[in-house]
Design a protein around this motif. Structure first.
Motif, short mmCIF file in Angstrom:
data_model
loop_
_atom_site.label_atom_id
_atom_site.label_comp_id
_atom_site.label_asym_id
_atom_site.label_seq_id
_atom_site.Cartn_x
_atom_site.Cartn_y
_atom_site.Cartn_z
N GLU A 1 0.80 -1.24 0.00
CA GLU A 1 -0.07 -0.02 0.01
C GLU A 1 0.95 1.25 -0.01
O GLU A 1 1.70 1.35 0.87
CB GLU A 1 -0.89 0.12 1.25
CG GLU A 1 -1.98 1.24 1.06
CD GLU A 1 -2.67 1.15 2.33
OE1 GLU A 1 -3.38 2.12 2.85
OE2 GLU A 1 -2.87 0.15 2.81
N THR B 1 5.02 6.61 1.72
CA THR B 1 4.93 5.53 2.81
C THR B 1 4.53 4.27 2.04
O THR B 1 3.38 4.09 1.57
CB THR B 1 3.90 6.24 3.96
OG1 THR B 1 4.48 7.31 4.32
CG2 THR B 1 3.85 5.10 5.11
N ASP C 1 3.48 0.43 3.20
CA ASP C 1 3.05 -0.70 3.92
C ASP C 1 3.13 -1.94 3.48
O ASP C 1 2.47 -2.03 2.41
CB ASP C 1 1.50 -0.53 4.38
CG ASP C 1 1.24 0.70 5.42
OD1 ASP C 1 2.28 1.18 5.99
OD2 ASP C 1 0.20 1.38 5.40
N GLN C 2 4.08 -2.72 3.94
CA GLN C 2 4.17 -3.93 3.31
C GLN C 2 3.34 -5.10 4.18
O GLN C 2 3.90 -5.61 5.12
CB GLN C 2 5.72 -4.52 3.38
CG GLN C 2 6.60 -3.39 2.39
CD GLN C 2 8.23 -3.54 2.59
OE1 GLN C 2 9.06 -2.74 2.96
NE2 GLN C 2 8.56 -5.01 2.13
N ARG C 3 2.58 -5.66 3.34
CA ARG C 3 1.57 -6.67 4.07
C ARG C 3 1.59 -8.07 3.57
O ARG C 3 1.60 -8.23 2.19
CB ARG C 3 0.26 -5.92 4.17
CG ARG C 3 -0.99 -6.85 4.72
CD ARG C 3 -2.30 -5.89 4.83
NE ARG C 3 -2.23 -4.63 5.12
CZ ARG C 3 -2.33 -3.65 4.38
NH1 ARG C 3 -2.57 -3.89 3.11
NH2 ARG C 3 -2.33 -2.59 4.79
N SER D 1 10.66 1.48 10.03
CA SER D 1 9.84 1.89 11.11
C SER D 1 10.73 2.45 12.11
O SER D 1 11.80 1.94 12.59
CB SER D 1 8.84 0.80 11.57
OG SER D 1 8.17 0.82 10.33
N THR E 1 1.99 -6.51 8.78
CA THR E 1 2.11 -5.25 8.02
C THR E 1 3.30 -4.55 8.68
O THR E 1 3.53 -4.41 9.92
CB THR E 1 1.22 -4.36 8.08
OG1 THR E 1 0.12 -4.90 7.52
CG2 THR E 1 1.58 -3.11 7.16
N THR E 2 4.45 -4.32 7.91
CA THR E 2 5.66 -3.49 8.23
C THR E 2 5.56 -2.29 7.22
O THR E 2 5.13 -2.34 6.26
CB THR E 2 7.14 -4.23 8.10
OG1 THR E 2 7.08 -4.69 6.71
CG2 THR E 2 6.85 -5.56 9.05
N THR E 3 6.33 -1.35 7.75
CA THR E 3 6.21 0.08 7.07
C THR E 3 7.82 0.60 6.75
O THR E 3 8.48 0.56 7.68
CB THR E 3 5.32 1.11 8.00
OG1 THR E 3 3.93 0.81 8.26
CG2 THR E 3 5.24 2.30 7.23
#
Length: 573
Positions: free
Chosen positions: A168, A178, A180-182, A265, A301-303
């Motif tokens: 995302e 930004t 978001d790796q989900r 993050s 999820t990691t950002t």
């Protein structure tokens, strides 16, 4: 007086070393190379596609951009697209920064796709064992055709074992993505994986690293900026690279005006590395997160944040306030950071007030001279006294030329009798060193000054003065080499410095007299290749100094004459 002269001489020579070293002994970046795509090759990170096998296989940018699916990027500061093959941000231009001064100049290009000369892109993904993860050839599905501020885009792809991967991607009005790796696990069992982010760069027409300003690979690790890694270090380390374990921070590549930074993050423990690619002229910045175990039916999820844009101070400071650690350190502030930052902030405020960077520099010069006025008062009072007693000092020198200790004693008695402190003029000179150095760094690295005009022929204060008598100020159709291209401002700098030295008490030492005689012209040549904004500051400062000097000399000469009359009347009475 000799001590004072030696101090001034040391300061001027220090200034020559300070600004001249980068011209005489530049440190080059890696050799210019036609490069293909860079590979991803690090612990737990899969390789990117190999790209063309030879320079002849490279293709044109427009040809590559029309192939396959893309998501357009549209913001006030950035434009470009995301490649759905590999989910790469690989097409990015800075809409408010032109490549050169031409009116029809295209915008500065930061990112370029793989398969094109000097490719440069960012990519996000996962590495894992026993699980199929998306790679460089993976074609993703997009939730929208356009990414704009306030309208994020989700890219998704699923493997055959029940895992769905999503990116995302959101963007603000500045230069910050930004991501978001989900991962959603709909498979039968638990899976393990590590999220990663990378920036792959083909170094072609890269900038040279020059004195006192770091360019190239860098990062902030464990809240400390690391300027110690350069291109030569990566060449020497090869594909193993330079690795740092860090909590948070960022890693990337910094140019004089532009920056690419991968930002995990806050509080996330990562392994960050900078390394050379397997192909000549390729380099990579990346970080890998800790392995995650995801049970069936769960998602994680990691950002990651990506800064890709111009090193504009306001944006860097805003992102720092928003939690990006020490992003403003991408500007190599140098030794006097504590002093540079307020100077830079004041200069930007003045620029916003008057709308002309050259005028802002002039106002700043006046403010600096005004702030130093009390110290200048002491300096010129001492110099006026030294000038007044110079004939007496010359007589002492002739009388005791063969007895140096006696000469020093007699000179000290004269200073005491005349109430003169020959060292009083040193403090203002010493204080101007950090001021000049701060301005030198600010004007050299400030993207805000890039392509900013002043008046007349000075249309770019970040570039050297373009008019030079060597080619009759442009009438002759040839461009002289850099060391001969001495513009109008450097000439004025030499003349004003020569006049300034003439106003000072003449050195009694013949060697010093010779050095002070040639130094203005040496500085004229050394300063010629530097930014016109810095030359403008120095010329203006010299003119103001001479005006102050003439006024102070007149004032203290009149004061001394009045004191002499009073003393004479007192003796008669």
């Amino acid at each position: 007086m000799t001590d004072n002269r030696n101090m001034i001489l040391a300061i001027v020579l220090s200034a020559i070393v300070l600004i001249g070293w980068s011209i005489l002994f530049p440190t080059s970046g890696p050799e210019t190379t036609v490069v293909e795509d860079a590979e991803v090759e690090a612990v737990a990170v899969p390789e990117a596609d190999p790209g063309p096998d030879s320079p002849q296989a490279l293709r044109e940018l427009n040809e590559v951009l029309v192939e396959g699916g893309r998501v357009d990027i549209e913001t006030p500061n950035l434009s470009g697209s995301i490649n759905l093959a590999g989910a790469r941000i690989d097409d990015l231009t800075l809409t408010n920064h032109k490549q050169d001064m031409r009116e029809d100049s295209p915008p500065v290009r930061l990112f370029t796709p793989a398969g094109v000369e000097n490719s440069y892109f960012a990519q996000f993904g996962w590495a894992g064992e026993g699980i199929e993860t998306p790679g460089a050839d993976t074609v993703w599905s997009a939730s929208s055709d356009t990414l704009t501020p306030g309208n994020p885009v989700t890219l998704s792809w699923s493997n055959e074992t029940g895992q769905t991967f999503e990116l995302e991607i959101a963007i603000d009005e500045g230069y910050l993505f930004t991501v978001d790796q989900r991962v959603v696990n709909r498979g039968d069992g638990a899976v393990g994986f590590s999220p990663y982010a990378l920036a792959s760069r083909g170094f072609g027409q890269g900038e040279e690293t020059f004195g006192f300003i770091h360019l190239g690979p860098m990062g902030v690790f464990n809240d400390e900026a690391d300027y110690d890694i350069d291109w030569d270090d990566l060449d020497e380390a090869g594909t193993a690279g330079e690795t740092r374990d860090s909590t948070g921070g960022w890693v990337g590549f910094t140019d004089k005006y532009w920056l690419t930074a991968l930002i995990p993050s806050s509080g996330e423990r990562v392994e960050a590395s900078l390394r050379k690619g397997q192909r000549p002229g390729t380099y990579q910045a990346q970080y890998v997160g800790q392995q995650q175990i995801l049970n069936s039916g769960r998602q994680l999820t990691t950002t990651t944040r990506l800064f890709a844009g111009a090193k504009e101070k306001d944006w860097l400071d805003n992102y720092e306030d928003a939690g990006v650690p020490r992003l403003s350190k991408a500007i190599d502030w140098g030794w006097f950071e504590w002093f540079m930052r307020p100077i830079f902030a004041l200069l930007l405020v003045l620029f916003k007030m008057v709308g002309n960077f050259g005028v802002a520099i002039l106002i700043l010069t006046f403010l600096v001279r005004f702030a130093l006025f009390p110290l200048a008062n002491k300096q010129f009072k001492s110099m006026a006294g030294m000038r007044r007693i110079q004939p007496k000092l010359k007589a002492l020198q002739d009388r005791y030329k063969d007895d140096k200790p006696r000469l020093q004693q007699e000179m000290l008695k004269m200073y005491q009798a005349e109430k003169i402190n020959p060292a009083a003029g040193c403090l203002p000179i010493l204080l101007q060193i950090p001021i000049f150095y701060a301005l030198y760094k600010v004007l050299m690295v400030s993207v805000e000054m890039r392509h900013q005009p002043f008046f007349g022929w000075l249309q770019d204060l970040s570039a050297p003065d373009p008019l030079t008598p060597v080619n009759l100020f442009g009438l002759l159709d040839f461009t002289p080499p850099g060391f001969l291209a001495i513009g109008i401002l450097p000439i004025l700098l030499g003349i004003t410095m020569w006049l300034q030295f003439k106003l000072n008490p003449a050195p009694m030492d013949e060697t010093q007299k010779t050095i002070f005689g040639i130094m203005p012209w040496v500085l004229m040549v050394i300063m010629a290749p530097f930014a016109a904004g810095l030359q403008l500051y120095w010329v203006t400062s010299n003119i103001l100094t001479m005006a102050q000097q003439k006024w102070f000399y007149h004032r203290y000469d009149m004061q001394h004459a009045g004191d002499t009359v009073v003393e004479a009347k007192a003796k008669k009475s």
